[in-house]
Design a protein around this motif. Structure first.
Motif, short mmCIF file in Angstrom:
data_model
loop_
_atom_site.label_atom_id
_atom_site.label_comp_id
_atom_site.label_asym_id
_atom_site.label_seq_id
_atom_site.Cartn_x
_atom_site.Cartn_y
_atom_site.Cartn_z
N PRO A 1 0.83 -1.21 0.00
CA PRO A 1 0.00 0.00 0.00
C PRO A 1 0.86 1.26 0.00
CG PRO A 1 0.13 -0.88 2.21
CD PRO A 1 0.85 -1.86 1.33
N SER A 2 0.31 2.33 -0.51
CA SER A 2 1.01 3.61 -0.48
C SER A 2 0.79 4.29 0.87
CB SER A 2 0.49 4.52 -1.60
OG SER A 2 0.79 3.97 -2.87
N PRO A 3 1.79 4.95 1.39
CA PRO A 3 1.62 5.63 2.69
C PRO A 3 0.73 6.87 2.55
CG PRO A 3 3.75 6.16 1.75
CD PRO A 3 3.14 5.13 0.85
N GLN A 4 0.16 7.26 3.66
CA GLN A 4 -0.67 8.47 3.70
C GLN A 4 -0.31 9.28 4.94
OE1 GLN A 4 -4.65 6.83 3.69
NE2 GLN A 4 -4.82 6.96 1.46
N VAL A 5 -0.50 10.56 4.83
CA VAL A 5 -0.35 11.46 5.98
C VAL A 5 -1.73 11.96 6.33
CG1 VAL A 5 0.66 13.59 6.86
CG2 VAL A 5 1.98 12.13 5.32
N ARG A 6 -2.18 11.63 7.54
CA ARG A 6 -3.55 11.96 7.95
C ARG A 6 -3.56 12.92 9.13
NH1 ARG A 6 -7.85 8.55 6.58
NH2 ARG A 6 -7.32 6.87 5.12
N GLY B 1 -0.23 9.02 -0.84
CA GLY B 1 0.86 8.44 -1.60
C GLY B 1 0.44 7.76 -2.89
N ASN B 2 -0.84 7.64 -3.12
CA ASN B 2 -1.32 7.03 -4.37
C ASN B 2 -1.17 7.97 -5.56
OD1 ASN B 2 -2.41 4.33 -3.60
ND2 ASN B 2 -3.67 5.57 -2.24
N THR B 3 -0.97 9.25 -5.30
CA THR B 3 -0.76 10.21 -6.37
C THR B 3 0.73 10.55 -6.46
OG1 THR B 3 -1.05 12.16 -4.96
CG2 THR B 3 -3.03 11.18 -5.94
N ALA B 4 1.17 10.93 -7.65
CA ALA B 4 2.59 11.26 -7.86
C ALA B 4 3.02 12.44 -6.99
CB ALA B 4 2.86 11.55 -9.33
N SER B 5 2.19 13.46 -6.95
CA SER B 5 2.55 14.64 -6.16
C SER B 5 2.49 14.33 -4.66
CB SER B 5 1.61 15.80 -6.50
OG SER B 5 0.26 15.45 -6.25
N GLY B 6 1.48 13.55 -4.24
CA GLY B 6 1.37 13.21 -2.83
C GLY B 6 2.58 12.43 -2.34
N PHE B 7 3.00 11.42 -3.12
CA PHE B 7 4.16 10.64 -2.70
C PHE B 7 5.42 11.49 -2.74
CE2 PHE B 7 7.27 7.46 -2.14
CZ PHE B 7 6.64 6.35 -1.61
N TYR B 8 5.51 12.39 -3.71
CA TYR B 8 6.69 13.26 -3.79
C TYR B 8 6.84 14.08 -2.52
CZ TYR B 8 9.57 17.26 -5.02
OH TYR B 8 10.54 18.24 -4.99
N TRP B 9 5.74 14.70 -2.07
CA TRP B 9 5.83 15.52 -0.88
C TRP B 9 6.09 14.68 0.37
CZ3 TRP B 9 1.62 18.55 -3.61
CH2 TRP B 9 2.12 19.76 -4.11
#
Length: 329
Positions: free
Chosen positions: A152-157, A166-174
């Protein structure tokens, strides 16, 4: 190998470059023409963090280690297994992976650092090759060549709200940029402290360092453990970007990239190593080189660097600055 430098050359230019670089990195997904460019920048961040770990043990403590790619892969497998087999969250798994790499480095370092530096190089190389062999052969744990997919891709909540996905390119980049900045900043602070100065003292002259009450063995072991922690954390987060981990995570390409980044940037020159991480990640993509041609290009660059600027770009510019200062006195 060039001696580690605690003061980077051209301070005004460095401050200007750092400020410009920070703005570019923070805003890149906003003006990037495609997710492909954002993905390359994300990969560069991972190489910057992993190469920083190698720079700690090689550039500052003076120990050439091929174990960095081993810790990179070990962190990747530990985090993947904890998430898929034991239900850990991604962030908890990443933290545990870093801890496992530190413990492994301490256990192995207690033995490896008691031999000569030449033997240490061989031991660290054998360590990485052994981990690759285990990843291929221990199929009941690692699934062998099939790997462990579906990560799974990580998330910041914040509560129930997702701040970064993290499922989006920009989200994972940041996410990668934030984690990488924390690791790099903490490492920079440590290297500027008494611990970092002790690393350099041991690198330059072990006997003199011992005469001043500095334990060469303890500081070399600490540098090795720190490099393992950094490499393990980078590899642990990286596989969640890939979505799968397999024995290819130990590929020589990763080891070669880390080594060439540190050598060309200048072992012991912190900011130039970070700069070369982005240069050598972007260059093959800009030239559209096949993997085989990348290896040839990197080999040529490495030969040219060792032949003409063995101290690396950072060391070369530092020498030029010192010569200019001597002429003005």
């Amino acid at each position: 190998m060039a001696a580690a430098s605690m003061n980077s050359p051209w301070p005004p230019l460095r401050r200007l470059g750092l400020s410009a670089g920070a703005v570019i990195l923070l805003t890149l997904p906003l003006w990037s023409p495609s997710d492909y460019i954002t993905g390359i920048a994300t990969l560069a961040i991972f190489f910057a963090v992993a190469s920083t770990g190698l720079n700690v043990v090689y550039g500052y403590a003076g120990l050439l280690s091929f174990a960095q790619v081993g810790f990179w892969g070990l962190g990747a497998y530990v985090s993947a297994l904890l998430v898929t087999d034991h239900g850990f969250s991604t962030w908890t798994a990443i933290g545990c992976a870093g801890a496992v790499c530190v413990v492994t480095s301490l256990v192995g370092g207690l033995a490896a650092l008691r031999v000569s530096r030449d033997a240490f190089v061989v031991i660290t190389l054998s360590f990485s090759l052994l981990l690759q062999l285990l990843a291929r052969s221990w199929t009941s744990l690692t699934r062998g060549a099939m790997g462990i997919p579906g990560l799974p891709s990580p998330q910041v909540r914040l509560g129930d709200a997702i701040l970064l996905d993290g499922n989006t390119a920009s989200g994972f980049y940041w996410i990668a940029l934030g984690c990488g900045a924390l690791v790099v900043a903490a490492t920079w602070w440590l290297l500027r402290s008494r611990v970092g100065r002790a690393f350099v003292a041991v690198n330059l002259d072990e006997n003199l360092a011992r005469s001043q009450g500095i334990s060469a063995f303890l500081h070399q072991l600490s540098a090795f453990a720190l490099s393992a922690l950094i490499g393990g954390l980078a590899g642990a987060l990286y596989v969640f970007k890939l979505g799968i981990v397999d024995p290819g995570i130990f590929d020589i390409y990763y080891a070669q990239m880390m080594l060439i980044i540190v050598i060309v940037g200048g072992a012991g020159h912190f900011w130039f190593v970070l700069l070369m991480s982005f240069v050598f990640t972007a260059l093959p993509e800009l030239l559209r080189l096949a993997p085989e041609l990348r290896m040839i290009l990197f080999g040529l660059v490495l030969i040219i660097t060792i032949q003409f600027i063995p101290q690396g770009l950072g060391g070369y510019l530092a020498d030029r600055r010192n010569r200019m200062l001597r002429r003005t006195e």
